[in-house]
Design a protein around this motif. Structure first.
Motif: not given
Length: 594
Positions: A478-479, A482-486, A494-498, A551-555
């Motif tokens: 789900f995370i 959410l990141l793809e959706l952001f 969506y980023l904040d929830l991720g 890694f996506k969240l870091y980017n």
């Protein structure tokens, strides 16, 4: 006799479609519960734990042959406490006992049947059993009677053996090989896939042949990053062969679960949400890299199927469509030669039969599963293509009047996360606002209905209720969604929830001693062992998707801590990945993308 006054067991009060399929068995099934375990201890009876899911063909077969049978029920009820488990509702229980199956027999599958002590420690495992012994296949009645004699006459030995099995499985299967990821791991993975590539039919290995989206996704990333044309070539061959094959539903769209042959001709007719989500990503990525319209067409057909047949009105996505209807596998999807001519008329019917391999002899039990295997897609004229498209629309309307396969209407947070990611990615690549809206609606549905008051994810929603504390796959999938959706919407919520769910995931599932993330959390029911899953099968492992998400969240945020956590997780499983990269390809994809 109506359903309301038929004899039923305790499963009648459950929500799971699979458990409800067994609610009128003469077997006195319990759901997995403290009540069942307590009863086994008080009555000094072993457990008979049977695990499956509602769209599983062999689960249906065993139900009809054995669990609906009075003789089987009599001995099961007399000598065991029988427990039914939906593996999709309780993937933690399934993961634990599948680990035992693989350790004790070298394989596993469903239905998975476990004979265990009252504490749940297994001493015998198997999959499908017929009612009566035949050839080398033990019948369930003979098995139950034999185990009952053993339990009565030598119970201490059984208990001792169960303890030994548990300790050996813990020593061998709960230990991961740490190490730094080798610089050659990507090349090793590529070389491994090249060795098992089927040059004639596409795909990898022999039969049964699964789509294995991670193989294709990795090769796409590897070819893009390293300009490796051979990797792209075998990916494209496979993508086209799969689409042309009978594993794709050319009339109603969407991919079936796997092919029973090496040519992709005859599928197991089940359709799973996760397969179509992951294949949607792969075909979209292939279009993104190559610009070839075929891949966009296939991706759009996948999404058309999911949106039409797998979407709830509230916004969530359902789990699966059964392979069977009216007790026969594939009946909804196959056609007789004369039937095609009658529905389409002789001229268009002959044209359709020529291209889609429809014959009087048939290709599946005397009937036909439409496919384009014998034809070069580039050689189909525009006129013929137009007529074939019209014919498929007519056949779709005709087919839709048949009795449809059962649809499992569980809305699983994990699989919804994959579909949200898939649609959100496609929304960006195809500039399709509808996909973005549908992904947003699904995400908002999960947020509204599958989170508890403390903000923890729940794993399952059905009939107006979310329940079961979320598992690692619920969080990591789900995370990722959410990141793809952001990225598709640029909506910070969506980023904040991720970010928040990522922090929760580390706290709830993290192994502070050996690294990595456990399958179930520290607020979940604690089973006889607590595994960590990093092996990628038909469904990605929770750890690999967590690494991809980190890694996506870091980017996206440039917060170094997420990169550090991801690299620590890679170290925790490092030599597992180095020694067998094909079994950990989502982790290797994360390495390619970091």
């Amino acid at each position: 006799m109506t359903d309301s006054n038929r004899v039923h067991n305790r499963l009648i009060h459950e929500k799971s479609p699979y458990l409800l399929q067994h609610a009128h068995n003469p077997v006195y099934w319990y759901p997995w519960s403290e009540e069942a375990l307590t009863k086994a201890k008080e009555e000094n009876k072993p457990l008979f734990i049977s695990i499956g899911y509602s769209t599983c063909h062999w689960c249906h077969v065993m139900n009809r042959e054995s669990f609906q049978d009075e003789e089987v029920a009599e001995v099961l009820n007399k000598y065991f406490v029988p427990i039914k488990v939906d593996r999709e509702e309780r993937p933690d229980i399934d993961k634990v006992y599948m680990t035992f199956s693989e350790a004790m027999t070298g394989s596993g599958g469903w239905p998975l049947n476990i004979l265990a002590t009252p504490e749940g420690k297994p001493f015998f495992v198997g999959t499908y059993f017929p009612k009566r012994t035949r050839s080398r296949m033990t019948g369930i009645i003979d098995l139950i009677n034999k185990i009952n004699r053993l339990w009565k006459n030598d119970k201490d030995k059984v208990l001792e053996e169960s303890e030994y099995i548990l300790e050996e499985v813990k020593k061998r299967y709960l230990v991961n090989e740490t190490g730094n990821i080798k610089e050659t791991v990507n090349n090793d993975a590529k070389e491994g896939l090249m060795r098992i590539f089927d040059e004639k039919n596409g795909g990898f290995g022999s039969y049964p042949k699964f789509p294995m989206p991670q193989y294709l996704w990795f090769l796409l990333e590897h070819s893009r990053k390293n300009n490796y044309r051979e990797a792209l070539k075998i990916t494209e061959i496979t993508l086209e062969k799969m689409y042309k094959g009978g594993i794709f539903d050319h009339i109603g769209y969407g991919f079936y679960r796997y092919s029973v042959d090496e040519k992709w001709l005859i599928p197991h007719f089940e359709k799973m949400l996760y397969d179509n989500a992951l294949l949607g990503i792969v075909y979209t990525r292939a279009y993104e890299i190559t610009g070839k319209s075929l891949y966009k067409e296939v991706a759009e057909k996948i999404y058309a199927f999911v949106i039409r047949d797998m979407s709830s009105t509230e916004g969530g996505f359902y789990s699966a469509l059964d392979a069977e209807s009216e007790g026969e596998e594939g009946k909804f999807y196959i056609f007789d030669y004369d039937e095609i001519l009658n529905v389409l008329g002789e001229e268009i019917g002959e044209l359709y039969s020529k291209y889609y391999n429809i014959t009087e002899e048939g290709n599946f039990e005397g009937s036909n599963n439409p496919n384009l295997i014998l034809h070069d897609l580039n050689e189909i004229s525009e006129l013929d293509r137009s007529n074939l498209d019209k014919a498929n629309k007519i056949l779709f309307e005709y087919r839709n009047k048949r009795i449809k396969p059962h649809r499992d209407e569980k809305i699983l947070t994990s699989w919804n996360g994959l579909m949200i990611a898939s649609l959100a990615h496609a929304a960006q690549i195809f500039n399709n606002e509808d996909y973005s809206k549908i992904a947003t609606k699904s995400s908002d549905f999960i947020i509204e209905n599958s989170m508890d008051k403390e903000g923890h994810l729940l794993s399952t929603y059905i009939n107006g209720e979310g329940y079961n504390v979320g598992f690692l796959e619920d969080y990591s999938f789900f995370i990722y969604g959410l990141l793809e959706l952001f990225e598709a919407t640029n909506d910070n919520k969506y980023l904040d929830l991720g970010v928040r769910l990522t922090e929760d995931m580390i706290k709830l599932f993290g192994d502070t001693k050996d690294g990595g993330l456990f399958f179930y959390s520290n607020i979940s029911e604690q089973l006889i062992m607590r595994p960590k899953d990093v092996y990628d099968g038909a469904i990605p492992s929770g750890n690999s998707m967590a690494i991809m998400s980190l890694f996506k969240l870091y980017n996206l945020t440039k917060e170094e801590k997420y990169k550090k956590i991801a690299n620590k997780m890679l170290y925790a499983f490092g030599d597992d990945i180095n020694n067998n990269p094909l079994s950990h390809l989502y982790s290797v994809i994360a390495i390619e993308q970091r």
